[in-house]
Design a protein around this motif. Structure first.
Motif, short mmCIF file in Angstrom:
data_model
loop_
_atom_site.label_atom_id
_atom_site.label_comp_id
_atom_site.label_asym_id
_atom_site.label_seq_id
_atom_site.Cartn_x
_atom_site.Cartn_y
_atom_site.Cartn_z
N GLU A 1 0.83 -1.20 0.00
CA GLU A 1 0.00 0.00 0.00
C GLU A 1 0.87 1.25 0.00
O GLU A 1 1.80 1.38 0.80
CB GLU A 1 -0.92 0.05 1.22
CG GLU A 1 -1.83 1.28 1.17
CD GLU A 1 -2.62 1.52 2.45
OE1 GLU A 1 -3.67 2.17 2.36
OE2 GLU A 1 -2.18 1.07 3.52
N LEU A 2 0.55 2.18 -0.89
CA LEU A 2 1.22 3.47 -0.98
C LEU A 2 0.19 4.59 -0.89
O LEU A 2 -0.80 4.59 -1.63
CB LEU A 2 1.99 3.60 -2.29
CG LEU A 2 3.03 2.50 -2.61
CD1 LEU A 2 3.63 2.74 -4.00
CD2 LEU A 2 4.11 2.45 -1.56
N ASP A 3 0.40 5.54 0.01
CA ASP A 3 -0.43 6.75 0.08
C ASP A 3 0.28 7.83 -0.73
O ASP A 3 1.41 8.21 -0.41
CB ASP A 3 -0.58 7.23 1.53
CG ASP A 3 -1.42 6.30 2.37
OD1 ASP A 3 -1.74 5.21 1.89
OD2 ASP A 3 -1.75 6.67 3.51
N ILE A 4 -0.36 8.32 -1.79
CA ILE A 4 0.31 9.25 -2.70
C ILE A 4 -0.31 10.64 -2.60
O ILE A 4 -1.52 10.81 -2.66
CB ILE A 4 0.29 8.73 -4.14
CG1 ILE A 4 -1.10 8.28 -4.60
CG2 ILE A 4 1.26 7.54 -4.27
CD1 ILE A 4 -1.13 7.80 -6.06
N TRP A 5 0.58 11.63 -2.46
CA TRP A 5 0.21 13.03 -2.26
C TRP A 5 1.05 13.93 -3.16
O TRP A 5 2.18 13.56 -3.51
CB TRP A 5 0.45 13.46 -0.81
CG TRP A 5 -0.39 12.77 0.20
CD1 TRP A 5 -0.16 11.55 0.78
CD2 TRP A 5 -1.59 13.25 0.78
NE1 TRP A 5 -1.13 11.25 1.68
CE2 TRP A 5 -2.03 12.27 1.72
CE3 TRP A 5 -2.35 14.41 0.61
CZ2 TRP A 5 -3.18 12.43 2.47
CZ3 TRP A 5 -3.49 14.57 1.38
CH2 TRP A 5 -3.90 13.59 2.28
N PRO A 6 0.55 15.12 -3.50
CA PRO A 6 1.40 16.09 -4.18
C PRO A 6 2.58 16.48 -3.29
O PRO A 6 2.44 16.56 -2.06
CB PRO A 6 0.47 17.30 -4.41
CG PRO A 6 -0.91 16.75 -4.30
CD PRO A 6 -0.83 15.63 -3.32
N ASN A 7 3.75 16.71 -3.88
CA ASN A 7 4.88 17.18 -3.08
C ASN A 7 4.67 18.64 -2.70
O ASN A 7 3.64 19.25 -3.04
CB ASN A 7 6.19 16.96 -3.83
CG ASN A 7 6.32 17.86 -5.05
OD1 ASN A 7 5.38 18.57 -5.41
ND2 ASN A 7 7.48 17.83 -5.69
N SER A 8 5.62 19.22 -2.00
CA SER A 8 5.45 20.58 -1.50
C SER A 8 5.30 21.60 -2.62
O SER A 8 4.63 22.63 -2.45
CB SER A 8 6.64 20.96 -0.60
OG SER A 8 7.86 20.84 -1.32
N ILE B 1 -0.50 -3.37 -6.02
CA ILE B 1 -0.20 -2.08 -5.40
C ILE B 1 -1.51 -1.36 -5.15
O ILE B 1 -2.23 -1.02 -6.11
CB ILE B 1 0.72 -1.22 -6.29
CG1 ILE B 1 2.01 -1.95 -6.62
CG2 ILE B 1 1.02 0.11 -5.60
CD1 ILE B 1 2.90 -1.21 -7.60
N THR B 2 -1.87 -1.19 -3.88
CA THR B 2 -3.08 -0.42 -3.56
C THR B 2 -2.66 1.02 -3.31
O THR B 2 -1.80 1.30 -2.47
CB THR B 2 -3.80 -1.00 -2.33
OG1 THR B 2 -2.92 -0.97 -1.20
CG2 THR B 2 -4.25 -2.42 -2.58
N LEU B 3 -3.25 1.92 -4.06
CA LEU B 3 -2.92 3.34 -3.96
C LEU B 3 -4.03 4.07 -3.21
O LEU B 3 -5.19 4.03 -3.63
CB LEU B 3 -2.77 3.95 -5.36
CG LEU B 3 -1.64 3.36 -6.23
CD1 LEU B 3 -1.69 4.00 -7.62
CD2 LEU B 3 -0.28 3.57 -5.58
N ILE C 1 -2.58 -2.78 -10.30
CA ILE C 1 -2.91 -1.54 -9.59
C ILE C 1 -4.35 -1.61 -9.09
O ILE C 1 -5.27 -1.97 -9.84
CB ILE C 1 -2.74 -0.30 -10.51
CG1 ILE C 1 -1.31 -0.23 -11.05
CG2 ILE C 1 -3.11 0.98 -9.76
CD1 ILE C 1 -0.25 -0.04 -10.01
N SER C 2 -4.55 -1.23 -7.83
CA SER C 2 -5.89 -1.19 -7.25
C SER C 2 -6.07 0.15 -6.53
O SER C 2 -5.28 0.49 -5.65
CB SER C 2 -6.10 -2.33 -6.25
OG SER C 2 -7.36 -2.24 -5.63
N ASP D 1 -9.40 5.98 4.19
CA ASP D 1 -10.79 6.30 3.87
C ASP D 1 -11.04 6.08 2.39
O ASP D 1 -11.88 6.71 1.78
CB ASP D 1 -11.11 7.75 4.25
CG ASP D 1 -10.21 8.76 3.57
OD1 ASP D 1 -9.32 8.32 2.81
OD2 ASP D 1 -10.38 9.95 3.80
N SER D 2 -10.27 5.14 1.79
CA SER D 2 -10.26 5.03 0.34
C SER D 2 -11.57 4.57 -0.26
O SER D 2 -11.96 5.01 -1.30
CB SER D 2 -9.14 4.10 -0.12
OG SER D 2 -9.32 2.82 0.42
#
Length: 590
Positions: free
Chosen positions: A154-161, A201-203, A250-251, A304-305
């Motif tokens: 599992e990867l939590d993906i966010w915009p960088n700064s 890979i769960t995003l 990918i999930s 909370d996906s």
């Protein structure tokens, strides 16, 4: 030296003499039964393998291989010209060539059924090095998980700064980010070292469409042909692990906060223009405030996906996702409109993934237990830890497994009894990360009835366990680790983790002052659902003034236990095997 001083020195002198393990009386008796004039030949050993070890197909070649495996000990003078003596026989039983699970059986479950028919070794927040609040994010725990055989990362993906690239981090916390690109490359390099079967890979996605498009490029470039992409088609049934060998899947689903931003922009346009026009292009360029409520909520809930609520936003959010990103998603995470009852309805025309927190699952099984079992016969259920587990602890996985949940997601960087159960479950089927679910979780009965783990069933099998002895602590632990002034006082705990009716723990007597405890105790475990049972084994050192010291543990799938007398290696709290510590045990079924 005064008399008083002499007495103090005498009373507290250390007694750490190295002791040599000796075969228990039961082993001596068996040797006498299967030997002649103090010598066990190849023929004798073959008969022992068939009659005691319950290896019905054992050949003379198998017995000879055991003899050959001990030839490196010939300097100990434990061999005769035609066989070996009691000491050699004991070394075979207590040696690495005699483990409780067969090392040669490999993958032996049917791997051609849909993915939904398997329990899958699943990680949660796979990038964290420690706790959920302020540990570092890194590719290292991802590599470690894959090397252990974990199949869902599992990867939590966010915009960088700067909002121009993508980071992996636990949103709304103090965790230091790691670049998504590095995580993807580490997955590719390590995905199939421990197992050839697919990696999912769960995003948990918190990106704008432009960054989703960037992720799509990264994923495609990194994985190339090994990426499984069904494209625009919705899967009517999941492919099998065999079909997906050495493939990356990918999930995910796009994040709800960007849909909400889109809807807010539409309402603003309606108010300004009065014609209901939607400025999709403008919305696509906007970046909502990532320090707002949704991001903080993800910290509390951890994931909370795609939990169930009353909003039918899934299809709409997919519509606004970057199309190249959407086409990468093979396992769609979704929630139909309505409450949990609607979430658990089975659609004959498509399959999907649903996520529930451990709390949501515990509550759901009270009312919808059978619906969950039916749902997981075709669809995938993912369970994840509740948000207050900031220490990266875990929960009881048997609740999910006994209701058919395939992805029981665990913090692999944590430790404790729950994680030991996870390790134990996925020692099955050659450690490939996929364990086929029992048939009763895959099929409905003649009246459409399904398995209910809370109903007491008749005993199907009884497991008898004899704990003969243990050894190895003298070599793997500092000699004052357990007690500063005397040898340790060991006891063993043996029990079952399974459905409620089967779950129990029992305990041997405590043996004082002995590095090589010989308990010689027998336990029986009646099992109503042996297919889901895990044998729990722990050793502790009794301490009358403080908490008992930990001396090792392991957990083994009952369905794959080898009958007979076996050497059982023990592991530390984090699941790493000790060099020397093991127990000599016997397993029988009736």
């Amino acid at each position: 030296m005064s008399k008083q001083t002499y007495r103090v020195c005498f009373c507290f002198r250390r007694r750490f003499h190295e002791t040599v393990s000796e075969a228990p009386d039961a082993i001596k008796s068996l040797f006498d039964q299967y030997s002649e004039n103090g010598t066990m030949t190849v023929d004798h050993l073959q008969r022992f393998l068939i009659e005691v070890q319950q290896e019905a197909n054992a050949t003379k070649e198998d017995a000879q291989a055991i003899f050959d495996s001990l030839r490196h000990l010939k300097h100990l003078n434990i061999f005769h010209r035609k066989g070996f003596n009691l000491e050699a026989f004991f070394k075979y039983l207590f040696g690495d060539v005699n483990p409780p699970l067969s090392p040669s059986i490999g993958v032996h479950h049917d791997m051609t059924a849909p993915l939904s028919h398997y329990f899958i070794y699943t990680g949660h927040n796979s990038y964290l090095t420690g706790n959920q609040l302020n540990s570092d994010c890194s590719n290292v725990p991802i590599i470690q998980a894959l090397q252990r055989g974990v199949r869902v990362i599992e990867l939590d993906i966010w915009p960088n700064s700067k909002k121009d690239d993508v980071d992996v981090l636990h949103g709304g916390t103090l965790t230091a980010p790691v670049q998504l690109k590095l995580c993807l490359e580490s997955i590719k390099e390590n995905a199939f070292l421990a197992s050839e079967y697919p990696v999912v890979i769960t995003l948990e996605d918190h990106l704008t469409p432009d960054l989703q498009a960037k992720v799509a490029g990264m994923v495609t470039q990194t994985f190339g042909d090994i990426l499984f992409t069904p494209g625009a088609e919705t899967l009517k049934e999941f492919p099998s692990p065999e079909y997906l060998k050495r493939r990356i899947i990918i999930s995910t689903k796009p994040p709800k906060e960007y849909l909400e931003a889109k809807e807010a922009k539409e309402k603003e346009n309606v108010a300004q223009k009065g014609n209901g026009a939607a400025d999709e292009e403008a919305w696509g360029k906007e970046v909502p405030n990532l320090k707002g409520v949704d991001r903080v909520t993800s910290t509390v809930d951890k994931d909370d996906s795609d939990g169930c609520n009353n909003n039918d936003e899934d299809d709409k959010s997919q519509h606004y996702a970057a199309p190249e990103y959407k086409h990468l998603i093979a396992i769609h995470a979704g929630k139909p409109k309505g409450g949990l009852k609607e979430c658990l309805k089975v659609d004959p025309d498509k399959v999907r993934r649903l996520s529930l927190s451990e709390q949501q699952l515990e509550k759901a099984v009270e009312t919808y237990g059978k619906d969950i079992v039916r749902f997981t016969q075709r669809n995938i259920l993912r369970v994840y830890p509740k948000g207050i587990r900031v220490d990266s602890s875990n929960y009881n996985p048997l609740i999910g497994w006994s209701h058919g949940a395939q992805m029981v997601a665990f913090n692999m960087q944590g430790y404790g009894r729950s994680l030991w159960l996870m390790h134990g479950m996925f020692r099955a089927n050659g450690g490939c990360g996929y364990v086929k679910k029992p048939d009763f979780l895959l099929k409905a009965g003649p009246h459409n009835e399904v398995f209910d783990p809370n109903v007491n069933l008749p005993v199907k099998r009884t497991l008898k366990v004899i704990v003969y002895m243990g050894e190895g602590w003298y070599y793997d632990f500092h000699h004052t680790h357990f007690d500063a002034y005397s040898p340790p006082d060991f006891y063993a705990r043996v029990g079952i983790a399974g459905v409620p009716a089967d779950t129990v723990m029992k305990k041997t007597k405590t043996l004082e002052d002995n590095w090589i405890p010989a308990w010689n105790e027998e336990f029986e475990f009646p099992l109503t659902v042996p297919e889901l049972a895990l044998l729990r084994i722990e050793v502790h050192e009794y301490d009358m003034s403080e908490k008992d010291d930990f001396g090792g543990q392991t957990c083994l799938p009952v369905s794959e236990l080898r009958r007979g007398i076996r050497a059982v290696p023990l592991h530390d709290r984090k699941g790493e095997k000790y060099n020397s510590v093991k127990l000599l045990m016997r397993f029988e079924f009736s």
